[in-house]
Design a protein around this motif. Structure first.
Motif, short mmCIF file in Angstrom:
data_model
loop_
_atom_site.label_atom_id
_atom_site.label_comp_id
_atom_site.label_asym_id
_atom_site.label_seq_id
_atom_site.Cartn_x
_atom_site.Cartn_y
_atom_site.Cartn_z
N ALA A 17 1.04 -1.14 -0.17
CA ALA A 17 0.02 -0.04 0.06
C ALA A 17 0.92 1.39 -0.13
CB ALA A 17 -0.97 -0.02 1.23
N ASN A 18 2.04 1.13 0.77
CA ASN A 18 2.91 2.40 0.57
C ASN A 18 3.31 2.62 -0.69
OD1 ASN A 18 3.71 3.73 3.13
ND2 ASN A 18 4.06 1.79 3.93
N ILE A 19 3.78 1.45 -1.56
CA ILE A 19 4.30 1.67 -3.07
C ILE A 19 3.16 2.24 -3.53
CG2 ILE A 19 5.04 0.41 -4.91
CD1 ILE A 19 6.44 -1.59 -3.04
N ILE A 20 1.85 1.87 -3.65
CA ILE A 20 0.92 2.47 -4.42
C ILE A 20 0.56 3.87 -3.99
CG2 ILE A 20 -1.76 2.10 -5.01
CD1 ILE A 20 -1.24 -1.08 -4.31
N SER A 21 0.71 4.11 -2.87
CA SER A 21 0.14 5.58 -2.20
C SER A 21 1.54 6.48 -2.87
CB SER A 21 0.39 5.77 -0.59
OG SER A 21 -0.57 4.73 -0.19
N ALA A 22 2.50 6.03 -2.86
CA ALA A 22 3.57 6.75 -3.43
C ALA A 22 3.35 7.22 -4.91
CB ALA A 22 4.87 6.01 -3.14
N GLN A 23 2.96 6.08 -5.38
CA GLN A 23 2.56 6.37 -7.06
C GLN A 23 1.47 7.42 -7.01
OE1 GLN A 23 3.45 4.77 -10.39
NE2 GLN A 23 2.54 6.86 -10.54
N VAL A 24 0.41 7.43 -6.35
CA VAL A 24 -0.65 8.14 -6.53
C VAL A 24 -0.36 9.60 -5.94
CG1 VAL A 24 -3.06 8.58 -5.47
CG2 VAL A 24 -2.53 6.23 -6.02
N ILE A 25 0.50 9.54 -5.00
CA ILE A 25 1.14 11.05 -4.60
C ILE A 25 1.76 11.56 -5.65
CG2 ILE A 25 2.52 12.10 -2.82
CD1 ILE A 25 1.33 10.14 -0.80
N VAL A 48 -7.53 2.31 1.79
CA VAL A 48 -8.84 2.64 2.23
C VAL A 48 -8.65 3.54 3.58
CG1 VAL A 48 -11.17 2.33 3.03
CG2 VAL A 48 -10.36 1.17 1.14
N GLU A 49 -7.84 3.00 4.38
CA GLU A 49 -7.55 3.45 5.65
C GLU A 49 -6.76 4.86 5.79
OE1 GLU A 49 -6.00 0.87 8.71
OE2 GLU A 49 -5.01 2.54 9.65
N TRP A 50 -5.88 4.92 4.82
CA TRP A 50 -5.19 6.14 4.39
C TRP A 50 -5.92 7.17 3.90
CZ3 TRP A 50 -0.27 2.88 2.96
CH2 TRP A 50 0.32 2.66 4.21
N TYR A 51 -6.88 6.49 2.98
CA TYR A 51 -7.67 7.71 2.29
C TYR A 51 -8.57 8.24 3.49
CZ TYR A 51 -11.97 9.19 0.39
OH TYR A 51 -13.09 9.91 -0.05
N GLN A 52 -9.03 7.31 4.31
CA GLN A 52 -10.12 7.98 5.54
C GLN A 52 -9.27 8.90 6.22
OE1 GLN A 52 -11.55 4.23 6.95
NE2 GLN A 52 -13.18 3.99 5.48
N LYS A 53 -8.27 8.62 6.67
CA LYS A 53 -7.24 9.45 7.46
C LYS A 53 -7.06 10.84 6.67
CE LYS A 53 -4.94 6.55 10.59
NZ LYS A 53 -3.73 5.57 10.65
N GLY A 54 -7.40 11.03 5.30
CA GLY A 54 -6.99 12.18 4.67
C GLY A 54 -5.47 12.25 3.78
N ASP A 55 -5.02 11.12 3.99
CA ASP A 55 -3.48 11.16 3.57
C ASP A 55 -3.57 10.57 1.71
OD1 ASP A 55 -2.74 11.72 5.65
OD2 ASP A 55 -2.20 9.45 6.26
N LEU A 56 -4.77 10.23 1.25
CA LEU A 56 -4.71 9.84 0.03
C LEU A 56 -5.94 10.59 -0.95
CD1 LEU A 56 -3.71 6.00 -0.17
CD2 LEU A 56 -2.41 7.93 -1.29
N ASP A 57 -5.55 10.95 -2.13
CA ASP A 57 -6.95 11.41 -2.84
C ASP A 57 -6.85 10.58 -4.34
OD1 ASP A 57 -8.53 12.80 -4.20
OD2 ASP A 57 -7.39 14.71 -4.57
N PHE A 58 -7.74 9.78 -4.40
CA PHE A 58 -7.94 9.17 -5.81
C PHE A 58 -8.86 9.65 -6.94
CE2 PHE A 58 -6.96 6.05 -2.49
CZ PHE A 58 -6.09 5.08 -3.14
N SER A 59 -8.98 11.21 -6.56
CA SER A 59 -10.00 11.67 -7.62
C SER A 59 -9.50 11.76 -8.96
CB SER A 59 -10.47 13.04 -7.11
OG SER A 59 -9.20 13.96 -7.06
#
Ligand code: GLP
Length: 243
Positions: A17-25, A48-59
């Motif tokens: 999830a960290n690797i995917i998050s880095a890609q999205v950021i 999903v948890e990181w999105y809910q915390k406000g750390d990720l934006d998939f828009s």
């Protein structure tokens, strides 16, 4: 090929999830190639948890999924359409219009595959492709064969795959016998590939796929030729490999 050893399933999921998050950021409008199966569920939960915390934006993210059973309706809880909505799309702010899977309800295989190839072309290439690993080395539903099939195609699932997936269905007979899957060229053209693997039952295939000969009999072995592959596997899945 980079191999990252995780302690256990939870650790594997967080690292992936960290690797995917880095890609999205780094690239908010990236194209993610997504996978189903039980292995990535923890990865999606973490996202999903990181999105809910406000750390990720998939828009601005676009997604293309690897595969879909032929003949299952979208509201069938075993369809990959249902799986993706259930585990990710309904839980983050991705625009549903930008999420894509092969159309399992299309009975004409040639049409379903040609349409999906057009979708893949229209999104302009995959930035990060997430993959699970079948016990027989399949990626997506690219089953052991005498060749690598480049683009989206209809596959006859092998008895071992039907057997492995029957745990999700009432019986063996209820498991669809065919599926539409992205081809190997499409996967190999992804800018980066992330493979998640967990459990002792995958140890032999991890060894064969990533440390054995490159052969269509073990379709994942082709990933050894990709310039940017990261495998995140837990200790049990790496137990037959000397690191
Ligand atoms: C399924 C899927 C694959 C998945 C694989 C492994 O049949 N089509 O995309 O990677 O088999 O599944 P699991 O993660 O449940 O072991």
């Amino acid at each position: 090929m980079r191999i990252i050893k995780a302690k256990d399933y939870k650790d594997m999921s967080r690292k992936a999830a960290n690797i995917i998050s880095a890609q999205v950021i780094v690239k908010p409008n990236c194209v993610l190639g997504l996978a189903t199966g039980s292995t990535p569920i923890g990865t999606y939960e973490q996202l999903v948890e990181w999105y809910q915390k406000g750390d990720l934006d998939f828009s601005k993210v676009t997604s293309v999924n690897l595969d879909e059973y032929k003949g299952l309706t979208k509201d069938n809880d075993q369809s990959y359409y249902y799986f993706m909505n259930d585990h990710l799309f309904s839980k983050v702010n991705i625009n549903k219009d930008n999420t894509h899977l092969p159309d399992g309800t299309e009975p004409d295989s040639d049409k379903a595959c040609a349409d999906y190839n057009k979708v893949i072309e229209s999104v302009g290439g995959i930035d990060l492709q997430l993959l699970g690993l079948g016990h027989n080395g399949h990626i997506g539903f690219n089953e052991p064969a005498d060749e690598f099939i480049p683009e989206t195609h209809c596959v006859d699932l092998t008895p071992s795959t039907i057997e492995a997936n029957k745990r999700f269905f009432a019986s063996y007979d209820d498991v669809p016998k065919q599926a539409y899957t992205m081809g190997i060229k499409t996967i190999m053209l992804a800018k980066s590939v992330l493979v998640v693997v967990s459990g002792e039952d995958k140890a032999a295939i991890v060894r064969d796929a990533f440390f054995g000969s490159i052969t269509p009999k073990v379709q994942a072995s082709v990933l050894q030729l990709h310039p940017n592959v990261t495998v995140v596997a837990d200790e049990a899945a790496l137990s037959l490999v000397k690191m």
